[in-house]
Design a protein around this motif. Structure first.
Motif, short mmCIF file in Angstrom:
data_model
loop_
_atom_site.label_atom_id
_atom_site.label_comp_id
_atom_site.label_asym_id
_atom_site.label_seq_id
_atom_site.Cartn_x
_atom_site.Cartn_y
_atom_site.Cartn_z
N UNK A 148 1.25 -1.28 0.35
CA UNK A 148 -0.39 0.00 0.01
C UNK A 148 0.68 1.44 -0.39
N UNK A 149 0.70 1.81 -0.92
CA UNK A 149 1.22 3.59 -0.86
C UNK A 149 0.52 4.26 -0.29
N UNK A 150 0.36 5.54 0.49
CA UNK A 150 -0.09 6.27 0.89
C UNK A 150 0.55 8.11 1.09
N UNK A 151 0.91 8.24 0.18
CA UNK A 151 1.60 9.00 0.09
C UNK A 151 1.41 10.24 -0.35
N UNK A 152 1.58 11.64 0.02
CA UNK A 152 1.31 13.25 -0.70
C UNK A 152 2.16 13.28 -2.37
N UNK A 153 2.03 14.13 -2.96
CA UNK A 153 2.90 14.07 -4.36
C UNK A 153 4.68 13.78 -4.60
N UNK A 154 4.97 13.39 -3.47
CA UNK A 154 6.40 13.40 -2.98
C UNK A 154 7.04 12.73 -4.58
N UNK A 155 8.41 12.65 -5.52
CA UNK A 155 9.17 11.76 -5.81
C UNK A 155 9.19 10.60 -5.34
N UNK A 193 1.48 -6.04 2.82
CA UNK A 193 2.52 -6.77 3.82
C UNK A 193 3.04 -5.31 4.15
N UNK A 194 3.21 -3.88 3.40
CA UNK A 194 3.62 -3.35 3.54
C UNK A 194 3.07 -1.89 3.50
N UNK A 195 3.44 -1.23 4.29
CA UNK A 195 3.10 0.62 3.73
C UNK A 195 3.70 1.48 3.67
N UNK A 196 3.68 2.66 2.57
CA UNK A 196 5.05 3.81 2.20
C UNK A 196 4.12 4.43 2.51
N UNK A 197 4.74 5.63 3.56
CA UNK A 197 4.09 6.85 3.75
C UNK A 197 5.04 7.97 3.79
N UNK A 198 4.37 8.83 4.53
CA UNK A 198 5.21 9.94 4.71
C UNK A 198 4.48 10.68 6.08
N UNK A 199 5.75 11.08 6.71
CA UNK A 199 5.15 11.71 7.91
C UNK A 199 4.61 12.17 8.07
N UNK A 200 4.29 13.84 7.34
CA UNK A 200 3.29 14.22 7.11
C UNK A 200 3.32 15.00 5.61
N UNK A 201 2.06 16.05 5.20
CA UNK A 201 2.28 16.67 4.21
C UNK A 201 1.78 18.22 4.17
N UNK A 202 2.37 18.64 3.50
CA UNK A 202 2.44 19.71 3.28
C UNK A 202 0.88 20.37 2.61
N UNK A 318 -1.20 11.38 -7.83
CA UNK A 318 -1.41 9.73 -7.61
C UNK A 318 -2.51 8.93 -6.85
N UNK A 319 -3.03 9.40 -6.62
CA UNK A 319 -3.98 8.93 -6.16
C UNK A 319 -5.25 8.48 -6.88
#
Ligand code: WTA
Length: 659
Positions: A148-155, A193-202, A318-319
């Motif tokens: 799972x990828x739960x991220x803002x628009x970062x590279x 099995x894995x989630x990729x995320x960020x600490x926070x988003x702007x 990208x969501x």
């Protein structure tokens, strides 16, 4: 006969005075035609031999093992495209460009919301994707596992998707604006099995926590082994030792060497959840060879993309599927140079998009009608304050674009000359299906116009009778296409039932949209014919919002409709009945209910209006009459209410609504 105006020469426009003072359609300029990727012969080639045409398009890609057969439709409605072929999607999107001497070309001009920026060349991208692939492998992930990828628009979000593709891991990107409970249900459904995320988003100058939502979501989620966190905002982040890992400490330390292995053309590439008629989102499955073929093909012709010359910008997240197909896979397969922007269009002010266009010399700009209407509201003096002359092509997606917004877009952003491609497609179709071809089609405001070469569409009535000009009917796709969905994750019955049962005898795909052809044979999409709403181009089902509302302890029953909205296309309007004994505290209750929907789904699903009513209008068979509720929500006179159990219900609802 339609009258046409030639690009850039609005003064010489012939006008069709019977309908409006505007030209009906706009011919491309000769200059555009001369350099266009597409020509009329493309349609002819596809008509002559559809499968041979697709085979030719597939050869845009690098195949480790060539395919033996273009299409196997024997197990319909599950297609196999490019049978026997093997490829690596990430190799096609990254390595190939480096090997062919484009390593120093910028792949991504990344623009952070607070004003930081970063350029990644194709060589940089290869190093990053290789590192991530090595790190994911070290975490024990193997081909077929879900991430799972739960991220803002970062590279790193794009890098993560490509690293999955490289390893044959199936990614499930979840829009970072979704709530933790929406994330949890998607993690559970796919057993990630894995989630990729960020600490926070702007967001609008503020750092908002994101990892905290992940913690909530994965609490007790048995499939999850690790949470990988990119440091983006540096805000304090709760940490679970052993489970949580920093990106810079794992991916950052991994080797930048990684050899891509080939996978079968039908290897699952990703799952993307989208709303349907029921409350449970559907995990749409896309596979590798056909998907990449059609995204690359459409990106090349629909956007007239010139590798090494254009600076392309798709403003999606990208969501959503638009981000998957037209930020990640299509453009990168074609070796594009593109802009990726992290934030909102009014951060720090309403000039942001035009500053970015000027900074990078954007030539192709692809966005949604809701944003065009927002720009119109902000006023043309904002774009007029900038040099937008680099823009040579505009695109629109997500909902019908109203002719007024179309003309404004062309005049103000496109300098009165840029062709607009109004692209109709869906999460399920994977890539653009109906659109003008720039340099060929005389573009017409409000119409998506023509099925692309290789695509076959019809408009039919309830009895599967094809309709000619003027008849309103259902949009169906009567031939399989390479980037079509291959199913719904974990529920193939639902797949067959949702898309293939309506016209089972004919074997047609039912798109869920109403449409009509005009006298020129151009196709107009009229909007959803099911219980799916379209709010700012986001698909939200009425029942999803209804179930969020009834999850509030005070609500006995809820009915939700999409009412037309000047800016967002549709707005969500809800009618609720309270449980016995629950006090209607007015604004306080409404605020609580709105918060409940945000928490259960996302702030984007928050109703514009919630009305407490004593009863809901139902037919004698007990079905909620949404059409009538929509009439109330849009302030129309009520038509025939004679089928209602109790017509007096309406007076009460109309009164409550007017309050
Ligand atoms: C609507 C987005 C009119 C349509 C790519 C479709 C459009 C739904 C257009 C899919 C367009 C998308 N004109 N309507 N150009 N593009 N739609 O899955 O109702 O988020 O069924 O995919 O958006 O939305 P989805």
């Amino acid at each position: 006969m339609t009258e046409t105006v030639t690009g850039g020469d609005a003064a010489a426009a012939t006008t069709d005075t019977t309908e409006s003072e505007h030209p009906v359609s706009y011919a491309p300029s000769e200059e555009f035609v001369r350099q266009a990727n597409a020509g009329k012969e493309l349609y002819r080639a596809a008509e002559q031999d559809r499968l041979a045409f697709w085979a030719e398009q597939a050869n845009r890609l690098h195949w480790h093992t060539p395919f033996e057969k273009v299409l196997d439709w024997s197990d319909a409605p599950v297609a196999k495209w490019f049978v026997g072929g093997e490829l690596n999607v990430a190799y096609n999107c990254v390595d190939r460009h480096v090997h062919e001497g484009r390593g120093d070309q910028v792949a991504i001009h990344w623009e952070g919301e607070p004003g930081d920026s970063r350029d990644l060349t194709y060589s940089d991208l290869l190093a990053e994707v290789s590192r991530a692939a090595n790190a994911f492998t070290d975490l024990g992930l193997v081909a077929g596992d879900r991430v799972a990828i739960y991220m803002p628009m970062v590279p790193e979000a794009i890098v993560s998707m490509l690293a999955c593709a490289r390893l044959g891991l199936t990614h499930s990107v979840v829009f970072a604006g979704f709530s933790s409970s929406a994330l949890r249900s998607r993690i559970d459904d796919a057993q990630a099995k894995l989630v990729v995320t960020t600490d926070g988003q702007w967001r609008r100058g503020k750092a908002a926590p994101l990892k905290e939502s992940v913690d909530e979501a994965v609490d007790g989620a048995e499939s999850i082994e690790h949470v990988l966190v990119v440091r983006r905002t540096e805000i304090d982040t709760p940490w679970t030792e052993g489970r949580d890992l920093w990106w810079h400490e794992t991916v950052g330390q991994a080797s930048a060497e990684h050899e891509a292995q080939p996978f079968d053309s039908e290897h699952p590439l990703f799952i993307l959840y989208t709303s349907g008629t029921t409350g449970k989102p559907k995990g749409i499955i896309h596979t590798s060879g056909g998907y990449l073929t059609q995204t690359a093909y459409t990106h090349h012709y629909v956007f007239d993309h010139k590798q090494g010359q254009d600076v392309y910008w798709c403003t999606a997240d990208i969501g959503w599927v638009t981000g998957h197909s037209y930020i990640v896979y299509g453009p990168l397969a074609n070796g594009a140079t593109q802009v990726v922007y992290e934030g909102t269009p009014n951060s720090p002010d309403e000039h942001r998009h035009w500053n970015i266009v000027e900074k990078y010399g954007v030539t192709i700009y692809y966005t949604a009608p809701t944003l065009v209407r927002t720009f119109m509201k902000w006023g043309r003096e904002i774009p007029d304050a900038h040099d937008l002359s680099s823009i040579r092509l505009l695109g629109s997606v997500g909902e019908p674009i109203n002719p007024e917004a179309w003309r404004w877009f062309r005049d103000v952003v496109g300098g009165g000359t840029a062709p607009i491609v109004d692209t109709w497609w869906q999460t399920e179709t994977g890539a653009i299906m109906v659109s003008p071809l720039p340099g060929v089609t005389h573009t017409k405001p409000g119409s998506a116009q023509t099925p692309l070469p290789g695509i076959s569409a019809k408009i039919v009535d309830d009895d599967a009778k094809p309709l000619g000009p003027g008849g309103n009917g259902y949009l169906v796709l009567d031939e399989p296409w390479p980037s079509m969905l291959r199913g719904i994750w974990g529920d193939m019955e639902r797949y067959k039932d949702t898309y293939w049962s309506r016209y089972a005898t004919e074997g047609w795909y039912f798109a869920g949209d109403g449409a009509r052809f005009d006298d020129d044979g151009d196709l107009w999409v009229l909007g959803r014919v099911d219980d799916v709403m379209n709010v700012s181009g986001h698909r939200i089902s009425t029942s999803e919002v209804e179930s969020a509302l009834v999850s509030h302890h005070g609500v006995a029953e809820a009915a939700v409709v999409g009412a037309s909205d000047e800016t967002t296309g549709q707005g969500i309007v809800a009618f609720v009945i309270l449980r016995g004994g629950v006090e209607n505290t007015g604004d306080e209750l409404i605020a609580e209910l709105k918060a409940q929907v945000s928490k259960e789904i996302s702030p984007i699903a928050k109703p514009r209006q919630i009305t407490v009513v004593p009863e809901l209008p139902k037919t004698r068979s007990g079905k909620i009459m949404r059409r009538l509720l929509r009439d109330v929500a849009e302030g129309r006179d009520l038509g025939d209410t004679s089928t209602l159990v109790d017509p007096a219900v309406f007076d009460a609802i109309s009164q409550a609504n007017a309050k």
